[in-house]
Design an enzyme around this catalytic site. Structure first.
Site, PDB file in Angstrom:
ATOM      1  N   ASP A  73      -0.873  -0.418   6.212  1.00 29.85           N
ATOM      2  CA  ASP A  73      -0.848   0.149   7.553  1.00 29.85           C
ATOM      3  C   ASP A  73      -2.058  -0.323   8.351  1.00 29.85           C
ATOM      4  O   ASP A  73      -2.234   0.017   9.502  1.00 29.85           O
ATOM      5  CB  ASP A  73      -0.780   1.682   7.513  1.00 29.85           C
ATOM      6  CG  ASP A  73      -1.864   2.272   6.634  1.00 29.85           C
ATOM      7  OD1 ASP A  73      -2.835   1.553   6.332  1.00 29.85           O
ATOM      8  OD2 ASP A  73      -1.741   3.441   6.241  1.00 29.85           O
TER       9      ASP A  73
ATOM     10  N   ASP B 200       0.881  -1.156   0.000  1.00 31.09           N
ATOM     11  CA  ASP B 200       0.000   0.000   0.000  1.00 31.09           C
ATOM     12  C   ASP B 200       0.923   1.212   0.000  1.00 31.09           C
ATOM     13  O   ASP B 200       1.994   1.169   0.591  1.00 31.09           O
ATOM     14  CB  ASP B 200      -0.846  -0.047   1.278  1.00 31.09           C
ATOM     15  CG  ASP B 200      -1.605   1.234   1.502  1.00 31.09           C
ATOM     16  OD1 ASP B 200      -2.245   1.695   0.548  1.00 31.09           O
ATOM     17  OD2 ASP B 200      -1.553   1.763   2.619  1.00 31.09           O
TER      18      ASP B 200
ATOM     19  N   THR C  80       0.312   4.796   0.851  1.00 36.51           N
ATOM     20  CA  THR C  80       0.276   5.746   1.956  1.00 36.51           C
ATOM     21  C   THR C  80       0.561   5.064   3.286  1.00 36.51           C
ATOM     22  O   THR C  80      -0.101   4.102   3.646  1.00 36.51           O
ATOM     23  CB  THR C  80      -1.100   6.433   2.020  1.00 36.51           C
ATOM     24  OG1 THR C  80      -1.466   6.789   0.709  1.00 36.51           O
ATOM     25  CG2 THR C  80      -1.066   7.636   2.913  1.00 36.51           C
TER      26      THR C  80
HETATM   27  P1  ADP Z   1      -4.164   4.800   0.083  1.00 39.83           P
HETATM   28  O1  ADP Z   1      -3.959   4.352   1.491  1.00 39.83           O
HETATM   29  O2  ADP Z   1      -3.675   3.812  -0.918  1.00 39.83           O
HETATM   30  O3  ADP Z   1      -3.660   6.166  -0.205  1.00 39.83           O
HETATM   31  P2  ADP Z   1      -6.988   5.298   0.712  1.00 39.83           P
HETATM   32  O4  ADP Z   1      -8.026   4.299   0.432  1.00 39.83           O
HETATM   33  O5  ADP Z   1      -6.639   5.621   2.086  1.00 39.83           O
HETATM   34  O6  ADP Z   1      -5.742   4.886  -0.175  1.00 39.83           O
HETATM   35  O7  ADP Z   1      -7.441   6.681   0.061  1.00 39.83           O
HETATM   36  C1  ADP Z   1      -7.638   6.787  -1.301  1.00 39.83           C
HETATM   37  C2  ADP Z   1      -7.893   8.194  -1.666  1.00 39.83           C
HETATM   38  O8  ADP Z   1      -9.166   8.604  -1.180  1.00 39.83           O
HETATM   39  C3  ADP Z   1      -6.913   9.161  -1.097  1.00 39.83           C
HETATM   40  O9  ADP Z   1      -5.771   9.293  -1.888  1.00 39.83           O
HETATM   41  C4  ADP Z   1      -7.748  10.449  -1.096  1.00 39.83           C
HETATM   42  O10 ADP Z   1      -7.740  11.019  -2.380  1.00 39.83           O
HETATM   43  C5  ADP Z   1      -9.136   9.956  -0.799  1.00 39.83           C
HETATM   44  N1  ADP Z   1      -9.453  10.045   0.623  1.00 39.83           N
HETATM   45  C6  ADP Z   1      -9.712   9.049   1.455  1.00 39.83           C
HETATM   46  N2  ADP Z   1      -9.997   9.492   2.699  1.00 39.83           N
HETATM   47  C7  ADP Z   1      -9.883  10.833   2.649  1.00 39.83           C
HETATM   48  C8  ADP Z   1     -10.041  11.897   3.601  1.00 39.83           C
HETATM   49  N3  ADP Z   1     -10.353  11.676   4.888  1.00 39.83           N
HETATM   50  N4  ADP Z   1      -9.838  13.150   3.173  1.00 39.83           N
HETATM   51  C9  ADP Z   1      -9.531  13.397   1.903  1.00 39.83           C
HETATM   52  N5  ADP Z   1      -9.368  12.458   0.981  1.00 39.83           N
HETATM   53  C10 ADP Z   1      -9.553  11.191   1.317  1.00 39.83           C
HETATM   54 MG    MG Z   2      -3.663   3.411   3.388  1.00 39.93          MG
END
Ligand code: ADP
Ligand code: MG
Length: 626
Positions: free
Chosen positions: A514, A319, A321
């Site tokens: 994570d 993953d 982030t």
């Molecule tokens: P990853 O962990 O691979 O980055 P996530 O599923 O956590 O993927 O998030 C995917 C995308 O969704 C993020 O890159 C963002 O664009 C959007 N996103 C998710 N949660 C939030 C949040 N709380 N605020 C803003 N954007 C969000």
């Molecule tokens: Mg993530």
């Protein structure tokens, strides 16, 4: 690293000698003595037979119970049959000596397994059972069970912290190795979190008790490690299956040999070599040792199955982030899509919604808002849309915060330039109108490239990046890192699908995340690895492998250890099956050895297997300095 725990001490050995064990020793001594006296013709045959019955009793009990409950023919039954055949055939001394030797061997094997288990505890250490508590101005040492959450515990230099808590006062260098495997002391001051079982090297702390006893992270880790031991690896099941197949064959074989040779001594000898003892010992000990070693490095392996699968993995999915990057993105800019409005107003509104979110992007936005000392409002009807963003009402307005896919799905029109390439853009819409964007950037971990290189050296064929972020940002992060494949713009369920596709293509996939929003993918992967699990309880509980720190090289260490353990199991099976059975049977058939020599020789490989297994406890993992 400094060894916090003392090695198994003589007193540890004493606790292993339970009254049952002493009874066992007595039984062995009595049987041995009577055999000796009989061979000197001091006592008559019936006494010897009685002694044999006494010696056989525990073997018969275990053997018959195994047969009934697990439909398993174990060593015990083999030895019982061998002894009975010896008695019927008039080979009294051979039979009785054989029995004594096997009793001694089993006793030693049992004791050693328990010792290995005790050494796990010794390696990880134990949390203190008492705490120095400040009550009504006075300091009192009281048992942990009497401490209440919220009470102030005092810990001084050289002591172990007895509770999970928050530092109220004082500063200290704390060795967190019992939890993270990292022995470099961590600076702790007011507001910091401390864990039970960790050691104050220097300084002193007043700690507010948050969690106690079985609720502490330390207790949960020990619990997980102990449970892990109990779970079986597939090779072990295979070993059991092989044993089940082999046994009828062995009996037919023995019958044929007897019909041809009419030699009872030979049959007794063969019985010893065809017993499946090493098959049983070959794997569990390795698994215990590997799990203990990993725990000491801050790597929690949830059982033998995980160990074996981790050794076989050929694709690693990351993953992005929080895993490939630090997961601490910071705001690099704010943009407006409309002529009016201020940066601060836009940021404040975004932060007001994000304050209830646990996403790393939210944390970055909040940090910036705090730095600017913006006043935030309380969101109502707050809702998280996984992999998209968040939705809430602020001051009566409908606010959407998230990525472009999310806003577009909600019918918000976006300008061409909504996304700033190379950043993670968070868009803001109020009452259906896109107001602007907050751009964030995260840092790629510096050791990523090195980690991927080492993983590939360990046999990983393909490294895949999965991210919910946009393609350009993903590519920027992955550049020159040795990542073979990028999948961007993924929803949590898309990550799951990518893993499934890889598995359908015949790959064994490990997924590193994570644990915050990758739970489905982590669960689908052959091995789910959670990073920084000391921080998130859910990840610790859900993953197959939990890395207590955020350190990428732990992934390599886990893999190296798993590969070593798997190889050790194979070596053990080779020694056990190959050497003992093949060589032993050959030697017996050639009449080089009789039953007594066979029983003695049988001990050799048992010891080899044992030594080979406990070696794992001492494996040096690449990054550790000793
Ligand atoms: P990853 O962990 O691979 O980055 P996530 O599923 O956590 O993927 O998030 C995917 C995308 O969704 C993020 O890159 C963002 O664009 C959007 N996103 C998710 N949660 C939030 C949040 N709380 N605020 C803003 N954007 C969000
Ligand atoms: Mg993530």
């Amino acid at each position: 690293m400094t060894d916090l725990a003392p090695p198994a001490s003589p007193s540890a050995l004493r606790t292993l000698m339970t009254s049952e064990r002493w009874l066992e020793v007595a039984r062995i001594v009595v049987v041995g003595l009577i055999v000796l006296l009989y061979s000197q013709r001091v006592i008559p045959l019936p006494v010897l037979l009685a002694a044999v019955l006494l010696g056989l009793y525990p073997l018969v009990k275990v053997g018959v119970l195994d047969l009934i409950h697990e439909r398993k023919v174990g060593t015990e039954l083999f030895i019982t049959v061998a002894t009975i055949i010896a008695m019927i055939g008039g080979e009294y001394v051979a039979g009785a000596v054989l029995l004594s030797i096997i009793l001694i061997a089993e006793f030693i094997a049992d004791l050693n397994t328990d010792r290995a288990r005790a050494s796990i505890q010794a390696l990880i250490g134990a949390a203190p059972q008492t705490a120095l508590v400040r009550r009504a101005g006075a300091e009192r040492s009281i048992p942990i069970s009497k401490v209440n959450p919220g009470e102030t515990v005092i810990v001084r230099a050289g002591e172990r912290i007895p509770v999970d808590g928050t530092v109220l006062a004082g500063t200290a260098a704390v060795n967190q190795a019992p939890i993270t495997g990292e022995s470099v002391p961590v600076e702790k001051r007011a507001g910091d979190e401390v864990f039970a079982g960790t050691v104050v090297d220097l300084g002193a702390l007043d700690v507010r008790t948050d969690k106690l006893g079985n609720d502490t992270l330390f207790a949960r880790i020990i619990n997980l490690v102990e449970n892990a031991e109990a779970s079986q690896a597939p090779v072990q099941k295979l070993a059991d299956r092989v044993a089940a197949w082999l046994i009828p064959l062995v009996f037919v074989f023995l019958l044929v040999v007897y019909l041809v040779t009419r030699d009872l001594r030979l049959i007794i000898t063969l019985l010893i070599f065809t017993s499946p003892a090493e098959l049983g010992l070959a794997t569990p000990l390795v698994i215990i040792a590997a799990i203990a070693r990993a725990a000491r490095a801050g790597i929690l392996l949830k059982g033998g199955l995980v160990l074996e699968q981790l050794a076989k993995v050929d694709v690693l999915a990351f993953d992005k982030t929080g895993t490939l990057t630090y997961g601490r993105p910071s705001v690099t800019g704010v943009r407006h899509f409309l002529p009016e409005g201020s940066d601060n107003r836009l940021l404040a509104l975004t932060a007001s919604v994000e304050r209830r979110s646990s996403h790393p992007l939210a944390a970055g936005i909040l940090k910036r808002a705090q730095e600017l000392k913006l006043t935030l409002e309380e969101p109502e009807d707050f809702e998280v849309i996984a992999g998209r963003g968040v939705r809430a009402r602020v001051g009566g307005q409908r606010v959407l915060v998230g990525n472009s896919a999310f806003l577009q799905e909600e019918g918000v029109a976006l300008p061409q330039t909504a996304i700033l390439p190379g950043t993670s853009t968070v868009l803001l819409a109020v009452d259906g109108v896109a107001l602007g964007a907050v751009d964030l950037m995260d840092q790629v971990r510096p050791d990523l490239r090195d980690t991927i290189e080492r993983l590939k050296a360990s046999g990983i064929k393909r490294v895949v990046m999965l991210t919910g972020d946009n393609e350009t940002t993903a590519q920027l992060a992955a550049r020159d890192m040795g990542i073979d494949e990028i999948h961007a713009d993924l929803l949590p369920e898309d990550k799951l699908r990518v893993i499934l596709d890889l598995q359908r293509a015949g790959h064994q996939v490990a997924m590193v995340g994570d644990g915050i929003n990758d739970a489905p993918a982590l669960a689908q992967a052959n091995v789910g690895i959670a990073m920084g699990a000391a921080g998130t309880q859910a990840a610790l509980e859900a993953a197959d492998v939990a890395l207590m720190t955020d350190d990428l090289s732990k992934i390599v260490e886990a893999r190296v250890l798993a590969a070593r353990a798997y190889r050790t199991i194979q070596e053990n099976l080779f020694v056990g099956v190959g050497v003992v059975h093949v060589l032993g049977i050959t030697a017996a058939l050639l009449r080089y050895i009789g039953p007594i020599q066979a029983a003695v020789l049988h001990l050799g490989p048992d010891i080899l297997v044992f030594l080979n297994s406990v070696k794992l406890l001492r494996v040096k993992l690449t990054r550790e300095k000793s």
